[in-house]
Scaffold this active site. Structure first.
Site, short mmCIF file in Angstrom:
data_model
loop_
_atom_site.label_atom_id
_atom_site.label_comp_id
_atom_site.label_asym_id
_atom_site.label_seq_id
_atom_site.Cartn_x
_atom_site.Cartn_y
_atom_site.Cartn_z
N LYS A 12 -12.66 -4.54 -20.39
CA LYS A 12 -12.85 -2.62 -20.10
C LYS A 12 -11.51 -1.85 -20.77
O LYS A 12 -12.01 -1.16 -21.32
CB LYS A 12 -12.68 -2.97 -18.93
CG LYS A 12 -12.16 -1.48 -17.82
CD LYS A 12 -13.06 -0.58 -17.46
CE LYS A 12 -13.15 0.92 -17.48
NZ LYS A 12 -13.64 1.91 -16.83
N LEU B 115 -9.44 -0.73 -5.73
CA LEU B 115 -8.73 -0.30 -5.73
C LEU B 115 -7.25 0.66 -7.15
O LEU B 115 -8.18 0.04 -7.97
CB LEU B 115 -7.31 -1.33 -5.10
CG LEU B 115 -8.09 -1.99 -3.52
CD1 LEU B 115 -7.63 -3.38 -3.49
CD2 LEU B 115 -7.98 -1.30 -2.78
N PRO B 116 -6.43 1.13 -6.57
CA PRO B 116 -6.02 2.21 -8.12
C PRO B 116 -5.19 1.15 -8.95
O PRO B 116 -5.73 1.33 -10.19
CB PRO B 116 -4.66 2.75 -7.08
CG PRO B 116 -4.90 2.94 -6.07
CD PRO B 116 -5.83 1.77 -5.78
N THR C 235 -10.15 -1.70 -12.07
CA THR C 235 -9.35 -1.62 -12.80
C THR C 235 -7.97 -2.31 -13.83
O THR C 235 -7.35 -0.98 -12.03
CB THR C 235 -9.44 -0.28 -14.28
OG1 THR C 235 -11.25 -0.30 -14.35
CG2 THR C 235 -9.08 -0.23 -15.51
N LYS D 279 -4.20 6.20 -18.17
CA LYS D 279 -3.87 5.02 -17.47
C LYS D 279 -4.63 3.35 -17.93
O LYS D 279 -4.06 2.35 -18.27
CB LYS D 279 -4.48 4.18 -16.05
CG LYS D 279 -4.59 3.43 -14.92
CD LYS D 279 -5.50 3.41 -13.50
CE LYS D 279 -5.58 1.90 -13.66
NZ LYS D 279 -6.91 2.00 -12.34
P1 NAD Z 1 -9.46 6.47 -5.67
O1 NAD Z 1 -7.49 6.85 -5.50
O2 NAD Z 1 -9.97 7.74 -5.39
O3 NAD Z 1 -9.45 5.10 -4.78
C1 NAD Z 1 -8.61 3.90 -4.62
C2 NAD Z 1 -8.82 4.44 -2.78
O4 NAD Z 1 -8.09 2.77 -2.34
C3 NAD Z 1 -8.13 5.05 -1.53
O5 NAD Z 1 -9.32 5.13 -1.12
C4 NAD Z 1 -6.52 4.34 -1.47
O6 NAD Z 1 -5.97 5.19 0.09
C5 NAD Z 1 -7.35 3.09 -1.60
N1 NAD Z 1 -6.39 1.90 -1.20
C6 NAD Z 1 -5.45 1.94 -2.15
N2 NAD Z 1 -4.50 0.49 -1.10
C7 NAD Z 1 -4.80 -0.32 -0.64
C8 NAD Z 1 -4.68 -1.11 -0.24
N3 NAD Z 1 -3.70 -1.60 0.43
N4 NAD Z 1 -6.13 -0.91 1.20
C9 NAD Z 1 -6.83 -0.05 1.70
N5 NAD Z 1 -7.40 0.40 1.17
C10 NAD Z 1 -6.13 1.20 0.03
O7 NAD Z 1 -9.23 5.40 -7.28
P2 NAD Z 1 -11.01 5.22 -7.75
O8 NAD Z 1 -11.01 6.55 -8.55
O9 NAD Z 1 -12.00 5.11 -6.46
O10 NAD Z 1 -10.69 4.13 -8.51
C11 NAD Z 1 -10.76 3.07 -8.37
C12 NAD Z 1 -10.25 1.99 -9.43
O11 NAD Z 1 -11.67 1.94 -10.34
C13 NAD Z 1 -9.36 2.03 -10.44
O12 NAD Z 1 -8.84 0.86 -10.61
C14 NAD Z 1 -9.57 3.61 -11.22
O13 NAD Z 1 -8.99 2.81 -12.76
C15 NAD Z 1 -11.09 2.21 -11.64
N6 NAD Z 1 -12.36 3.63 -11.85
C16 NAD Z 1 -12.12 4.55 -12.17
C17 NAD Z 1 -13.28 5.47 -12.29
C18 NAD Z 1 -13.61 7.09 -11.95
O14 NAD Z 1 -13.46 7.88 -12.81
N7 NAD Z 1 -12.87 8.05 -11.33
C19 NAD Z 1 -14.03 5.30 -13.62
C20 NAD Z 1 -13.96 3.84 -13.83
C21 NAD Z 1 -13.14 2.51 -12.95
#
Ligand code: NAD
Length: 299
Positions: free
Chosen positions: A169, A65-66, A94, A244
């Site tokens: 992290k 999740l975000p 994260t 972030k």
């Molecule tokens: P994203 O915004 O693409 O995906 C998050 C998903 O969570 C969305 O599809 C959203 O609809 C869903 N969501 C939010 N609240 C919800 C709920 N209550 N119930 C169900 N679904 C819900 O984000 P991402 O890029 O996939 O990143 C996710 C996590 O991974 C973050 O914490 C980010 O910091 C971490 N991260 C991302 C990357 C990257 O390169 N994108 C790399 C390492 C870590």
């Protein structure tokens, strides 16, 4: 068949959930986005009508999740009330260390085994099953958590007890943000002194300035062909994501009293870049901001 509840099918979660399905596990998933759910169906994932429904009868619950608030709310409202008590609860988002420790404590008070397991690696590693996981959990729970994460992983390392996965992290990414800025400053200074960028790379990559941001992810286009700098800084790790993580590091430093003057400076510079309209570009574009080649939005 092992049943996985997967909540959060965004940029990262969609590929991670697909790898759980490819490993022969039954994956039941939920996301607030109907589009994400219908795309998941094409990957052999069963969509659930709510997070609570996905968690019922699960052997493990994986969340991606975000931010911390999303994880705290989801655990309180859907995961803890619905998952079987012997399910493994693994949050891969994260988030801040305090939120990670809070959800782990609440879960453990209700008899669950819980872990924070944030990842290193972007969307390509999420789809390719080559993420590195940093795990905070009880030592005796680690073997099962390791087995649960295996279909999504290149490496799985236990950092210590709850919250230490998140600590690893944010410390790692603070170091990465600082080293990218330091490398970019050195290239910008070399340019202004009339030193050719490739020559500077050839020398510094074999001298004491060598570091990952230079030799694996060079912000100057050319010396490292696979780096996003050669694709107009598209793809890779978004500057907004770096900001972030730097904010999480500064909040943690403020709360713990640890001195992080360079982490603070890095947060300010990435803040300027993101406010300037470049949050969607790869974080190595900070080189171009330092060179003064970007048209920053100053509103
Ligand atoms: P994203 O915004 O693409 O995906 C998050 C998903 O969570 C969305 O599809 C959203 O609809 C869903 N969501 C939010 N609240 C919800 C709920 N209550 N119930 C169900 N679904 C819900 O984000 P991402 O890029 O996939 O990143 C996710 C996590 O991974 C973050 O914490 C980010 O910091 C971490 N991260 C991302 C990357 C990257 O390169 N994108 C790399 C390492 C870590």
């Amino acid at each position: 068949m092992t049943r996985v509840a997967f909540i959060g099918l965004g940029n990262m979660g969609s590929g991670m959930a697909a790898n759980q399905a490819k490993a022969g596990r039954e994956v039941v998933a939920f996301d607030l986005s109907a589009d994400a759910l219908s795309r998941a169906k094409e990957q052999g994932i069963n969509p659930a009508s709510s997070a609570g429904e996905a968690c019922k009868d699960a052997d493990m619950v994986i969340t991606m999740l975000p931010a911390g608030q999303h994880v705290r709310d989801l655990y309180m409202e859907a995961v803890l009330p619905n998952a079987p008590k012997d399910a493994l609860l693994i949050d891969c988002s994260t988030i801040d260390v305090d939120s990670a420790r809070t959800v782990a404590r609440d879960a453990s008070m209700q008899g669950f085994r819980a872990a924070d397991a944030p990842v290193s690696g972007g969307t390509a590693a999420a789809s390719g099953g080559t993420l590195t996981f940093m795990v905070g959990c009880r030592e005796q729970d680690f073997p099962e958590i390791e087995a649960a994460l295996k279909p999504m992983a290149k490496a799985i390392i236990r950092a210590g007890d709850s919250g230490t996965g998140q600590a690893a992290k944010i410390c790692n990414n603070m170091l990465l943000g600082i080293s990218m800025i330091a490398t970019s400053e050195a290239f910008a200074l070399a340019e202004s002194l009339g030193l050719d960028a490739q020559k500077f790379f050839d020398i510094s990559s074999q001298a004491s300035g060598q570091n990952w941001s230079m030799t694996s992810y060079c912000p100057w286009p050319g010396p490292v062909p696979a780096a996003p700098s050669n694709r107009d800084y598209e793809g890779g790790f978004a500057a907004a994501m770096m900001l972030k993580d730097l904010k999480l590091a500064q909040d943690a430093a403020d709360a713990s009293g640890a001195p992080t003057p360079l982490g603070g400076a890095a947060e300010a510079l990435y803040g300027e870049l993101v406010r300037g309209g470049y949050g969607g570009k790869d974080f190595s574009i900070i080189l171009q901001m330092l060179r003064g080649t970007l048209a920053l939005n100053r509103e």
